[in-house]
Design a protein around this motif. Structure first.
Motif, mmCIF file in Angstrom:
data_model
loop_
_atom_site.group_PDB
_atom_site.id
_atom_site.type_symbol
_atom_site.label_atom_id
_atom_site.label_comp_id
_atom_site.label_asym_id
_atom_site.label_seq_id
_atom_site.Cartn_x
_atom_site.Cartn_y
_atom_site.Cartn_z
ATOM 1 N N LEU A 172 0.831 -1.208 0.000
ATOM 2 C CA LEU A 172 0.000 0.000 0.000
ATOM 3 C C LEU A 172 0.865 1.257 0.000
ATOM 4 O O LEU A 172 0.539 2.254 -0.661
ATOM 5 C CB LEU A 172 -0.918 0.004 1.221
ATOM 6 C CG LEU A 172 -2.006 -1.071 1.250
ATOM 7 C CD1 LEU A 172 -2.727 -1.056 2.586
ATOM 8 C CD2 LEU A 172 -3.003 -0.868 0.112
ATOM 9 N N LYS A 173 1.972 1.197 0.744
ATOM 10 C CA LYS A 173 2.881 2.340 0.791
ATOM 11 C C LYS A 173 3.461 2.619 -0.588
ATOM 12 O O LYS A 173 3.650 3.779 -0.991
ATOM 13 C CB LYS A 173 3.992 2.067 1.801
ATOM 14 C CG LYS A 173 4.876 3.269 2.081
ATOM 15 C CD LYS A 173 5.888 2.942 3.180
ATOM 16 C CE LYS A 173 6.768 4.139 3.484
ATOM 17 N NZ LYS A 173 7.752 3.827 4.558
ATOM 18 N N GLY A 174 3.736 1.560 -1.341
ATOM 19 C CA GLY A 174 4.248 1.726 -2.694
ATOM 20 C C GLY A 174 3.221 2.337 -3.636
ATOM 21 O O GLY A 174 3.574 3.000 -4.622
ATOM 22 N N GLU A 175 1.917 2.108 -3.357
ATOM 23 C CA GLU A 175 0.851 2.661 -4.189
ATOM 24 C C GLU A 175 0.483 4.089 -3.801
ATOM 25 O O GLU A 175 -0.237 4.774 -4.547
ATOM 26 C CB GLU A 175 -0.404 1.776 -4.086
ATOM 27 C CG GLU A 175 -0.209 0.363 -4.616
ATOM 28 C CD GLU A 175 -1.430 -0.498 -4.393
ATOM 29 O OE1 GLU A 175 -2.386 -0.002 -3.723
ATOM 30 O OE2 GLU A 175 -1.459 -1.640 -4.872
ATOM 31 N N LEU A 176 0.947 4.535 -2.632
ATOM 32 C CA LEU A 176 0.540 5.852 -2.120
ATOM 33 C C LEU A 176 0.903 7.009 -3.054
ATOM 34 O O LEU A 176 0.073 7.906 -3.265
ATOM 35 C CB LEU A 176 1.150 6.057 -0.732
ATOM 36 C CG LEU A 176 0.655 7.291 0.047
ATOM 37 C CD1 LEU A 176 -0.857 7.238 0.222
ATOM 38 C CD2 LEU A 176 1.346 7.383 1.403
ATOM 39 N N PRO A 177 2.121 7.064 -3.644
ATOM 40 C CA PRO A 177 2.418 8.181 -4.564
ATOM 41 C C PRO A 177 1.430 8.285 -5.721
ATOM 42 O O PRO A 177 1.024 9.393 -6.110
ATOM 43 C CB PRO A 177 3.832 7.862 -5.062
ATOM 44 C CG PRO A 177 4.444 7.055 -3.957
ATOM 45 C CD PRO A 177 3.311 6.221 -3.420
ATOM 46 N N ASP A 178 1.017 7.145 -6.287
ATOM 47 C CA ASP A 178 0.041 7.179 -7.389
ATOM 48 C C ASP A 178 -1.302 7.713 -6.895
ATOM 49 O O ASP A 178 -1.977 8.470 -7.621
ATOM 50 C CB ASP A 178 -0.140 5.772 -7.966
ATOM 51 C CG ASP A 178 1.113 5.287 -8.691
ATOM 52 O OD1 ASP A 178 1.924 6.144 -9.096
ATOM 53 O OD2 ASP A 178 1.266 4.059 -8.835
ATOM 54 N N VAL A 199 -10.793 8.964 -3.007
ATOM 55 C CA VAL A 199 -9.332 8.923 -2.990
ATOM 56 C C VAL A 199 -8.805 9.429 -1.646
ATOM 57 O O VAL A 199 -7.859 8.877 -1.080
ATOM 58 C CB VAL A 199 -8.755 9.746 -4.161
ATOM 59 C CG1 VAL A 199 -7.238 9.905 -4.003
ATOM 60 C CG2 VAL A 199 -9.070 9.071 -5.480
ATOM 61 N N ASP A 200 -9.425 10.511 -1.114
ATOM 62 C CA ASP A 200 -9.010 11.021 0.199
ATOM 63 C C ASP A 200 -9.174 9.957 1.280
ATOM 64 O O ASP A 200 -8.292 9.773 2.135
ATOM 65 C CB ASP A 200 -9.838 12.257 0.562
ATOM 66 C CG ASP A 200 -9.369 13.497 -0.187
ATOM 67 O OD1 ASP A 200 -8.204 13.513 -0.619
ATOM 68 O OD2 ASP A 200 -10.179 14.437 -0.335
ATOM 69 N N ASP A 201 -10.332 9.288 1.227
ATOM 70 C CA ASP A 201 -10.567 8.218 2.219
ATOM 71 C C ASP A 201 -9.533 7.104 2.060
ATOM 72 O O ASP A 201 -9.032 6.558 3.055
ATOM 73 C CB ASP A 201 -11.976 7.648 2.065
ATOM 74 C CG ASP A 201 -13.043 8.653 2.482
ATOM 75 O OD1 ASP A 201 -12.699 9.628 3.185
ATOM 76 O OD2 ASP A 201 -14.217 8.463 2.092
ATOM 77 N N ASP A 202 -9.258 6.752 0.789
ATOM 78 C CA ASP A 202 -8.288 5.683 0.518
ATOM 79 C C ASP A 202 -6.907 6.059 1.046
ATOM 80 O O ASP A 202 -6.219 5.251 1.697
ATOM 81 C CB ASP A 202 -8.229 5.425 -0.985
ATOM 82 C CG ASP A 202 -7.607 4.060 -1.292
ATOM 83 O OD1 ASP A 202 -7.347 3.309 -0.354
ATOM 84 O OD2 ASP A 202 -7.396 3.763 -2.484
ATOM 85 N N ILE A 203 -6.485 7.313 0.767
ATOM 86 C CA ILE A 203 -5.173 7.769 1.229
ATOM 87 C C ILE A 203 -5.126 7.794 2.763
ATOM 88 O O ILE A 203 -4.141 7.390 3.386
ATOM 89 C CB ILE A 203 -4.857 9.161 0.650
ATOM 90 C CG1 ILE A 203 -4.598 9.046 -0.863
ATOM 91 C CG2 ILE A 203 -3.656 9.787 1.349
ATOM 92 C CD1 ILE A 203 -4.418 10.368 -1.556
ATOM 93 N N ALA A 204 -6.216 8.278 3.375
ATOM 94 C CA ALA A 204 -6.260 8.309 4.840
ATOM 95 C C ALA A 204 -6.145 6.896 5.423
ATOM 96 O O ALA A 204 -5.472 6.681 6.439
ATOM 97 C CB ALA A 204 -7.549 8.978 5.302
ATOM 98 N N SER A 205 -6.829 5.945 4.747
ATOM 99 C CA SER A 205 -6.768 4.562 5.219
ATOM 100 C C SER A 205 -5.353 4.009 5.101
ATOM 101 O O SER A 205 -4.851 3.336 6.014
ATOM 102 C CB SER A 205 -7.738 3.699 4.412
ATOM 103 O OG SER A 205 -7.625 2.338 4.775
ATOM 104 N N VAL A 206 -4.690 4.302 3.954
ATOM 105 C CA VAL A 206 -3.321 3.816 3.758
ATOM 106 C C VAL A 206 -2.388 4.441 4.791
ATOM 107 O O VAL A 206 -1.539 3.756 5.387
ATOM 108 C CB VAL A 206 -2.846 4.121 2.326
ATOM 109 C CG1 VAL A 206 -1.347 3.834 2.190
ATOM 110 C CG2 VAL A 206 -3.630 3.300 1.316
#
Length: 645
Positions: free
Chosen positions: A163-169, A460-467
């Motif tokens: 998930l951390k690797g996907e965070l920049p995208d 996307v905000d929710d997804d980023i917050a979750s990650v």
């Protein structure tokens, strides 16, 4: 019972049909009790009776009897044991002294058939025997639980890394969405400004409201369609994943070897049969040895003493058995040459040796059958797990297919409804107020697109917050993993420490006992702990083994290390006895078992037997030792003698 010296009695034991004993009652006292006499005088049978009263299963029922009984009175308490032949096996009942006799069987009941002594004699692995009284199963179970927990944490950390690797995208996606939202808002503001400029005619208000209503309806339908398509795609992907898992599990199931019908039951039956065969062979060996010893004694004595050993008088016809080199056979009455009888005895020894070898073969067969049983059970458990998961997948696929059908029907209905509303909108737009309506339509579409973009941004905000929340958990998970790793290391170290401490205890006691016995060419016996890799099923695992080493001295005084395989039979007997006695002391068996029983000490000379008896008597409340008459003379006369059973 004939007792040479009367001492305060610690108790008595009544025996019926054990070994060669038909019926007897023997009194014994605390301290040393010496069973003195020649071979074939039921001394070993009496020791077996003590074992039975303690709770041991290694007891032989008299050959011509269907049941045996033992009653032990000790310190005012009575302990009973009954053995009955049933369907080819011996069934036990009663109230023995010990609930679990395993520790005593290993390290307190040191007869010739003692498992530790025999393991040394045959050069078998000693680790499991020596550590059998030490409960490491609970520690190993805790290690397995912690390793599983650690593996789950590792999987979570791997998922967090992914998930951390996907965070920049995801962050780039959020930036792009914000830019698109700003652009749409600018477009919408421009369209609304144009709409205000042209839409100031009152008579067009009604048409405008109708179009806006249709456009709102169209926007709502399109939004519903997007939601349905998203759900449909999600369900299809889920169905594909389930189908892939099902295919993999079917391949795994097909690769599993099916247990032949009845093989497991057949193996269980074979194990029972082999165990019965082992008991029969051991009983036959014991009886053959008794026969050989008895016949040797009669040949050696060839006089009244031999008759006395048989319980007869001097004027009994058996007294005429021996006459020069010709001997009257005491079984059939015919006159035969002494050498011929000696030859028969040698044949009996050979048969006894063959049966001992057969016992070893049967034990190997039992081990092989037990290993095959474990393999079949593990395969069956794996097959059940796969079948259970396949059933679950079928149910999930059925539910998934139903959901896909429902969503496809809903999508088709929405497409038809959208087509109808679009036709209405197109009809309204084709009228004379098309300019205003076009602006309304464009504004409506922009609002719809803006709404979708804002929903995407929120997701996307929710997804980023979750990650990010998951990433924050990583440090705590790593701490948990390190803590678990430390616990696993500590537990493994604890098992290793237990093994090393046990080896040290055994080595210290073996050194003490061997130093006391003072053998010229047997300087030291010690255990060495080592690790080796073994195959269990389809896995290679590390196991601990205990190797027995011997240091010997040549006639010239040179010391060298030797293996048990190179020892003579008497030296193996001494080594096995020393190891078993070390176990009695190292495991502090005397704290739970009041008796230590010694037999088959012919490999030890009289003086050393006396030293051994004095040494062991310091730890055992009751020491019962079977000795030949000449060996018994070396033992302190103050100890109780039992010469007739």
């Amino acid at each position: 019972m004939d007792v040479q010296e009367q001492r305060p009695s610690g108790g008595d034991i009544h025996v019926e049909n054990v070994g060669g004993i038909e019926a007897t009652t023997v009194e014994f006292t605390s301290g040393v009790n010496v069973l003195a006499g020649r071979n074939a005088t039921n001394r070993t049978s009496l020791l077996q009776a003590f074992m039975a009263a303690m709770g041991s299963e290694n007891v032989t029922v008299k050959g011509d009897a269907d049941e045996a009984a033992v009653e032990l009175t000790l310190d005012g308490e009575t302990y009973t044991r009954r053995l009955q032949r049933q369907a080819g096996t011996v069934v036990t009942s009663g109230d023995p002294y010990l609930d679990d006799p395993e520790l005593a069987d290993l390290f307190a009941f040191l007869l010739e058939s003692n498992e530790v002594r025999r393991a040394v004699e045959h050069g078998e692995e000693l680790h499991d025997l020596i550590l059998r009284p030490v409960d490491t199963a609970e520690i190993e179970a805790e290690i397995d639980r912690l390793v599983s927990q650690r593996d789950r944490i590792e999987q979570e950390l791997d998922e967090i890394d992914r998930l951390k690797g996907e965070l920049p995208d995801k962050e780039q996606r959020r930036t792009d969405l914000k830019e698109q939202i700003d652009e749409k808002r600018d477009e919408l503001d421009a369209v609304e400004a144009e709409l205000e400029a042209v839409d100031d005619v009152e008579e067009r208000q009604q048409q405008k409201e109708r179009l806006e209503s249709k456009l709102d309806e169209l926007s709502s339908l399109r939004s519903d369609l997007e939601d349905v398509r998203y759900e449909l795609e999600t369900e299809r992907e889920r169905r594909s994943a389930l189908e892939r898992e099902r295919a993999q599990l079917r391949e795994e199931r097909d690769s599993l070897v099916e247990t032949p019908d009845g093989e497991l039951a057949a193996i269980e039956s074979d194990i029972r049969t082999l165990r019965d065969r082992k008991q029969q062979l051991e009983s036959a060996v014991s009886e053959l040895r008794s026969v050989v010893s008895f016949n040797e004694d009669v040949l050696d004595d060839a006089g009244p003493d031999a008759l006395d050993a048989l319980g007869g008088a001097s004027d009994d016809p058996t007294a005429k058995l021996v006459d020069g080199d010709d001997v009257t056979c005491w079984t059939c009455g015919s006159t035969v040459d002494r050498d011929q009888i000696q030859s028969t005895i040698d044949q009996l020894r050979a048969v006894s040796a063959e049966k001992l070898e057969a016992v070893s073969d049967v034990e190997d067969d039992i081990d092989a059958k037990q290993a095959r049983r474990r393999e079949l059970q593990e395969a069956e458990q794996e097959r059940e797990r796969v079948e259970r998961r396949l059933d679950e997948l079928e149910d999930e696929l059925e539910r998934c297919a139903s959901s896909v059908d429902r969503l496809e029907d809903r999508r088709d209905d929405l497409l038809e409804e959208i087509e109808r509303v679009e036709a209405d909108v197109e009809d309204l737009e084709s009228r004379e107020y098309s300019e205003v309506l076009e602006h309304h339509r464009e504004a409506n579409e922009l609002e719809y697109e803006l709404g979708r973009l804002e929903q995407d941004l929120e997701a996307v905000d929710d997804d980023i917050a979750s990650v990010e929340a998951r990433i924050e958990e990583a440090e705590e998970l790593r701490a948990q993993r390190d803590e678990i790793e430390d616990e696993v290391t500590d537990l493994r170290t604890r098992i290793e420490r237990i093994e090393r401490d046990t080896v040290d205890e055994f080595n210290d006691h073996m050194e003490t006992v061997l130093e006391m016995l003072d053998y010229d060419n047997l300087d030291r016996i010690w255990l060495e702990r080592r690790e080796r890799e073994v195959t269990e099923g389809r896995r290679t695992v590390t196991k601990t083994a205990f190797d027995l080493h011997v240091v010997r001295t040549t006639e010239s005084g040179t010391a060298y290390e030797d293996t048990v395989d190179h020892l003579s039979e008497s030296e193996r007997e001494i080594t096995g006895l020393v190891l078993a006695l070390a176990g009695f002391l190292a495991h502090k068996v005397y704290e739970d078992v009041p008796f230590i029983l010694l037999d088959s000490l012919e490999a030890v000379d009289s003086d050393r037997i006396a030293k051994l008896v004095d040494y062991v008597s310091e730890y055992a409340e009751y020491l019962v030792v079977a000795l030949l008459t000449e060996d018994a003379r070396a033992v302190d006369e103050q100890h109780r003698r039992i010469t007739e059973i």
